[in-house]
Design an enzyme around this catalytic site. Structure first.
Site, PDB file in Angstrom:
ATOM      1  N   ASN A   1      -3.038   9.366   9.467  1.00 46.53           N
ATOM      2  CA  ASN A   1      -4.227   8.787  10.105  1.00 46.53           C
ATOM      3  C   ASN A   1      -5.356   9.795  10.353  1.00 46.53           C
ATOM      4  O   ASN A   1      -5.473  10.385  11.420  1.00 46.53           O
ATOM      5  CB  ASN A   1      -3.822   8.081  11.407  1.00 46.53           C
ATOM      6  CG  ASN A   1      -4.696   6.857  11.644  1.00 46.53           C
ATOM      7  OD1 ASN A   1      -5.899   6.886  11.418  1.00 46.53           O
ATOM      8  ND2 ASN A   1      -4.101   5.780  12.119  1.00 46.53           N
TER       9      ASN A   1
ATOM     10  N   TYR B   1       0.851  -1.201   0.000  1.00 49.38           N
ATOM     11  CA  TYR B   1       0.000   0.000   0.000  1.00 49.38           C
ATOM     12  C   TYR B   1       0.889   1.255   0.000  1.00 49.38           C
ATOM     13  O   TYR B   1       0.692   2.182  -0.782  1.00 49.38           O
ATOM     14  CB  TYR B   1      -0.929  -0.036   1.215  1.00 49.38           C
ATOM     15  CG  TYR B   1      -1.679   1.241   1.482  1.00 49.38           C
ATOM     16  CD1 TYR B   1      -2.806   1.586   0.747  1.00 49.38           C
ATOM     17  CD2 TYR B   1      -1.267   2.108   2.507  1.00 49.38           C
ATOM     18  CE1 TYR B   1      -3.500   2.764   1.007  1.00 49.38           C
ATOM     19  CE2 TYR B   1      -1.957   3.278   2.778  1.00 49.38           C
ATOM     20  CZ  TYR B   1      -3.063   3.605   2.029  1.00 49.38           C
ATOM     21  OH  TYR B   1      -3.740   4.775   2.297  1.00 49.38           O
TER      22      TYR B   1
HETATM   23  P1  NAD Z   1     -12.259   5.736   1.779  1.00 47.31           P
HETATM   24  O1  NAD Z   1     -12.142   4.262   1.598  1.00 47.31           O
HETATM   25  O2  NAD Z   1     -13.371   6.239   2.644  1.00 47.31           O
HETATM   26  O3  NAD Z   1     -12.366   6.448   0.367  1.00 47.31           O
HETATM   27  C1  NAD Z   1     -11.809   5.935  -0.811  1.00 47.31           C
HETATM   28  C2  NAD Z   1     -12.898   5.901  -1.859  1.00 47.31           C
HETATM   29  O4  NAD Z   1     -12.332   5.357  -3.068  1.00 47.31           O
HETATM   30  C3  NAD Z   1     -14.078   4.960  -1.466  1.00 47.31           C
HETATM   31  O5  NAD Z   1     -15.305   5.638  -1.523  1.00 47.31           O
HETATM   32  C4  NAD Z   1     -14.006   3.850  -2.494  1.00 47.31           C
HETATM   33  O6  NAD Z   1     -15.274   3.326  -2.868  1.00 47.31           O
HETATM   34  C5  NAD Z   1     -13.330   4.557  -3.667  1.00 47.31           C
HETATM   35  N1  NAD Z   1     -12.751   3.579  -4.593  1.00 47.31           N
HETATM   36  C6  NAD Z   1     -11.915   2.552  -4.299  1.00 47.31           C
HETATM   37  N2  NAD Z   1     -11.650   1.850  -5.400  1.00 47.31           N
HETATM   38  C7  NAD Z   1     -12.334   2.445  -6.422  1.00 47.31           C
HETATM   39  C8  NAD Z   1     -12.468   2.162  -7.801  1.00 47.31           C
HETATM   40  N3  NAD Z   1     -11.841   1.131  -8.371  1.00 47.31           N
HETATM   41  N4  NAD Z   1     -13.252   2.970  -8.547  1.00 47.31           N
HETATM   42  C9  NAD Z   1     -13.907   4.013  -7.988  1.00 47.31           C
HETATM   43  N5  NAD Z   1     -13.811   4.326  -6.671  1.00 47.31           N
HETATM   44  C10 NAD Z   1     -13.039   3.556  -5.904  1.00 47.31           C
HETATM   45  O7  NAD Z   1     -10.854   6.240   2.323  1.00 47.31           O
HETATM   46  P2  NAD Z   1     -10.404   7.686   2.822  1.00 47.31           P
HETATM   47  O8  NAD Z   1     -10.006   7.549   4.237  1.00 47.31           O
HETATM   48  O9  NAD Z   1     -11.401   8.705   2.455  1.00 47.31           O
HETATM   49  O10 NAD Z   1      -9.066   7.900   1.971  1.00 47.31           O
HETATM   50  C11 NAD Z   1      -9.000   8.790   0.863  1.00 47.31           C
HETATM   51  C12 NAD Z   1      -7.588   8.800   0.300  1.00 47.31           C
HETATM   52  O11 NAD Z   1      -6.661   9.206   1.301  1.00 47.31           O
HETATM   53  C13 NAD Z   1      -7.097   7.432  -0.189  1.00 47.31           C
HETATM   54  O12 NAD Z   1      -6.248   7.613  -1.290  1.00 47.31           O
HETATM   55  C14 NAD Z   1      -6.275   6.921   0.983  1.00 47.31           C
HETATM   56  O13 NAD Z   1      -5.318   5.968   0.586  1.00 47.31           O
HETATM   57  C15 NAD Z   1      -5.643   8.220   1.446  1.00 47.31           C
HETATM   58  N6  NAD Z   1      -5.219   8.158   2.849  1.00 47.31           N
HETATM   59  C16 NAD Z   1      -6.151   8.105   3.845  1.00 47.31           C
HETATM   60  C17 NAD Z   1      -5.726   8.051   5.171  1.00 47.31           C
HETATM   61  C18 NAD Z   1      -6.698   8.010   6.309  1.00 47.31           C
HETATM   62  O14 NAD Z   1      -6.244   7.972   7.444  1.00 47.31           O
HETATM   63  N7  NAD Z   1      -8.004   8.020   6.071  1.00 47.31           N
HETATM   64  C19 NAD Z   1      -4.363   8.061   5.464  1.00 47.31           C
HETATM   65  C20 NAD Z   1      -3.446   8.099   4.422  1.00 47.31           C
HETATM   66  C21 NAD Z   1      -3.885   8.177   3.111  1.00 47.31           C
HETATM   67  N1  GKE Z   2      -7.479  -0.555  13.056  1.00 51.44           N
HETATM   68  C1  GKE Z   2      -7.272  -1.031  14.298  1.00 51.44           C
HETATM   69  N2  GKE Z   2      -8.274  -1.726  14.927  1.00 51.44           N
HETATM   70  N3  GKE Z   2      -6.060  -0.844  14.868  1.00 51.44           N
HETATM   71  C2  GKE Z   2      -5.867  -1.320  16.111  1.00 51.44           C
HETATM   72  C3  GKE Z   2      -6.872  -2.040  16.814  1.00 51.44           C
HETATM   73  C4  GKE Z   2      -8.119  -2.230  16.174  1.00 51.44           C
HETATM   74  O1  GKE Z   2      -9.050  -2.824  16.724  1.00 51.44           O
HETATM   75  N4  GKE Z   2      -6.355  -2.404  18.018  1.00 51.44           N
HETATM   76  C5  GKE Z   2      -5.109  -1.926  18.064  1.00 51.44           C
HETATM   77  N5  GKE Z   2      -4.801  -1.285  16.914  1.00 51.44           N
HETATM   78  C6  GKE Z   2      -3.487  -0.677  16.612  1.00 51.44           C
HETATM   79  C7  GKE Z   2      -2.843  -1.248  15.351  1.00 51.44           C
HETATM   80  O2  GKE Z   2      -2.255  -2.503  15.628  1.00 51.44           O
HETATM   81  C8  GKE Z   2      -1.818  -0.167  15.042  1.00 51.44           C
HETATM   82  O3  GKE Z   2      -0.633  -0.421  15.751  1.00 51.44           O
HETATM   83  C9  GKE Z   2      -2.479   1.113  15.565  1.00 51.44           C
HETATM   84  O4  GKE Z   2      -3.613   0.699  16.357  1.00 51.44           O
HETATM   85  C10 GKE Z   2      -2.974   2.034  14.452  1.00 51.44           C
HETATM   86  O5  GKE Z   2      -3.701   1.244  13.538  1.00 51.44           O
HETATM   87  P1  GKE Z   2      -4.484   1.860  12.269  1.00 51.44           P
HETATM   88  O6  GKE Z   2      -5.157   3.115  12.681  1.00 51.44           O
HETATM   89  O7  GKE Z   2      -5.336   0.771  11.722  1.00 51.44           O
HETATM   90  O8  GKE Z   2      -3.389   2.136  11.164  1.00 51.44           O
HETATM   91  P2  GKE Z   2      -1.890   2.688  11.105  1.00 51.44           P
HETATM   92  O9  GKE Z   2      -1.791   4.024  11.737  1.00 51.44           O
HETATM   93  O10 GKE Z   2      -0.962   1.635  11.606  1.00 51.44           O
HETATM   94  O11 GKE Z   2      -1.705   2.751   9.544  1.00 51.44           O
HETATM   95  C11 GKE Z   2      -2.554   3.567   8.738  1.00 51.44           C
HETATM   96  O12 GKE Z   2      -1.813   4.696   8.446  1.00 51.44           O
HETATM   97  C12 GKE Z   2      -2.460   5.644   7.633  1.00 51.44           C
HETATM   98  C13 GKE Z   2      -1.488   6.767   7.432  1.00 51.44           C
HETATM   99  O13 GKE Z   2      -1.181   7.359   8.646  1.00 51.44           O
HETATM  100  C14 GKE Z   2      -2.854   2.782   7.467  1.00 51.44           C
HETATM  101  O14 GKE Z   2      -3.595   1.638   7.778  1.00 51.44           O
HETATM  102  C15 GKE Z   2      -3.551   3.635   6.471  1.00 51.44           C
HETATM  103  O15 GKE Z   2      -4.919   3.726   6.821  1.00 51.44           O
HETATM  104  C16 GKE Z   2      -3.035   5.046   6.351  1.00 51.44           C
HETATM  105  O16 GKE Z   2      -2.159   5.152   5.266  1.00 51.44           O
END
Ligand code: NAD
Ligand code: GKE
Length: 356
Positions: A187, A158
């Site tokens: 996050n 990813y």
């Molecule tokens: P999300 O899953 O809520 O939104 C992503 C959207 O993309 C969804 O609605 C999904 O249906 C759509 N999608 C996936 N595959 C698709 C496809 N093939 N065609 C059309 N639509 C498609 O996630 P989010 O949290 O809103 O994340 C938005 C962006 O930010 C993503 O690129 C994610 O990787 C990035 N991001 C999010 C976080 C976070 O903490 N939420 C952290 C780091 C990066």
């Molecule tokens: N999701 C989840 N659910 N995490 C848990 C749980 C649970 O029930 N219990 C403990 N954790 C711990 C995970 O093991 C991890 O160490 C920490 O919480 C944060 O998990 P997370 O929120 O799922 O994801 P991360 O911060 O590790 O990673 C995310 O980073 C983002 C960028 O900052 C990714 O999964 C992506 O969503 C994103 O790119």
């Protein structure tokens, strides 16, 4: 901090890829409210809002197909790519092949479609997951600076896809008259985010567990792993400030307040004065320590995210509480919500275009 006012849209066409998702729908809504003509492309509809609340045109289709992305971006001056097949740590480490296939296609198609559609500005949603794993082995992480992404060694596919797509976007920005802006999200959490089903990240999972656990609070790992978390309003503000800035390099979009998961669980339990013992179980832990260094964003945008975790998480907690109550009213079984699932979507139909 410098003031920012989103320029009025006056009908300017924008496309938000993945605009029915959590972050995409918040951005699309803000743009629509400011007079932009918003096209959203997503293969899912938004669970919590009607289409007309956040966009003018909804294309319900698969962005892994170039022609779909091209249709969405046609005539759009601004293109935001928020689409990705993604989730929290349990999801991204259990679905590496499907995520690589899907996200590589989406990122590539949105960029090329923006260029063909004549976009002048392109935003790409990258992630803190791009950073080199070796820089994230200490829970006392001093803060990741943007150059820590290289040499490349993200923990999983990813993150590697995000890093490659950043570079591809930067190359388009060099070769074509399109301004490229990239944020590495740390996050992001808040109301209307995924909170159940296996894709949810720790903030939503912890609120859900705090609300539904009765004997103990279940947690993956020893709880000493650290993160910083960013409330959705700060994320939207940061993306829009960045889009209208001169910043040509990828920047962190995150807070600098780092908490370990034990402290984080206690914050989630504090809103209704719960004090359950934590039960540590095996689970995907991700990196050991991660937080943002904000020197570059402060220099480039004169701004950084500031919403305190207690304030943002409280809003998220009570929003999830409402969702759980609605499920209970509808007669759904909520007894398993104190537990997090690990969902594997290894199903080869997901990788066959046109057959899903
Ligand atoms: P999300 O899953 O809520 O939104 C992503 C959207 O993309 C969804 O609605 C999904 O249906 C759509 N999608 C996936 N595959 C698709 C496809 N093939 N065609 C059309 N639509 C498609 O996630 P989010 O949290 O809103 O994340 C938005 C962006 O930010 C993503 O690129 C994610 O990787 C990035 N991001 C999010 C976080 C976070 O903490 N939420 C952290 C780091 C990066
Ligand atoms: N999701 C989840 N659910 N995490 C848990 C749980 C649970 O029930 N219990 C403990 N954790 C711990 C995970 O093991 C991890 O160490 C920490 O919480 C944060 O998990 P997370 O929120 O799922 O994801 P991360 O911060 O590790 O990673 C995310 O980073 C983002 C960028 O900052 C990714 O999964 C992506 O969503 C994103 O790119």
């Amino acid at each position: 901090m410098t003031e920012f006012t989103l320029p009025p849209g006056n009908g300017t066409k924008v496309c938000v890829g993945g605009g029915a998702g959590f972050i995409g729908s918040h951005i699309a809504k803000r743009l629509k409210e400011n007079g932009y003509h918003v096209t959203v492309v997503d293969w899912k509809t938004n669970e919590f809002m009607q289409n007309d609340e956040f966009c003018d045109v909804f294309i319900h289709d698969d962005l892994r197909k170039l022609e779909v992305a091209v249709k969405g971006c046609e005539g759009c001056k601004y293109v935001y790519n928020l689409a990705a097949d993604m989730g929290g740590m349990g999801f991204i480490c259990s679905n590496e092949s499907v995520l690589s296939f899907n996200n590589t296609a989406i990122s590539m198609n949105m960029l090329e479609a923006a260029r063909r559609g004549g976009a002048s500005n392109f935003f790409y949603a990258s992630s803190a997951c791009v950073y080199n794993e070796a820089k994230q082995e200490d829970p006392e992480n001093p803060g990741l600076i943007e150059s820590d992404a290289w040499p490349a060694r993200p923990q999983d596919m990813y993150g590697l896809e995000k890093l490659y797509s950043e570079e591809m976007a930067l190359a388009y920005g060099r070769d074509f008259p399109m301004e490229v802006r990239i944020a590495r999200f740390h996050n992001i959490y808040g109301p209307r985010g995924t909170w159940q089903g296996g894709r949810e990240k720790a903030p939503a999972a912890f609120c859900r567990k705090a609300l539904t656990s009765t004997e103990h609070f279940e947690m993956w790992g020893d709880g000493k792993q650290t993160r910083s978390f960013t409330f959705i309003d700060d994320c939207v503000e940061g993306v829009l400030r960045l889009m209208y800035s001169d910043c040509k390099v990828p920047i962190n979009l995150g807070t600098v307040r780092m908490v370990d998961m034990i402290e984080f669980a206690k914050i989630a339990m504090s809103f209704e004065e719960k004090n359950l013992p934590i039960k540590h179980i095996d689970g995907p832990m991700g990196v050991r320590g991660r937080t943002s260094n904000n020197e570059l964003i402060k220099k480039e945008l004169g701004w950084e995210p500031t919403i305190p975790i207690e304030e943002g998480l409280k809003k998220t907690y009570f929003w999830i509480k409402g969702e759980i109550e609605a499920q209970e009213k509808a007669g759904k079984d909520v007894s398993k919500l104190s537990h997090s699932e690990i969902v594997q979507q290894v199903d080869d139909t997901l990788m066959q275009l046109g057959k899903e």
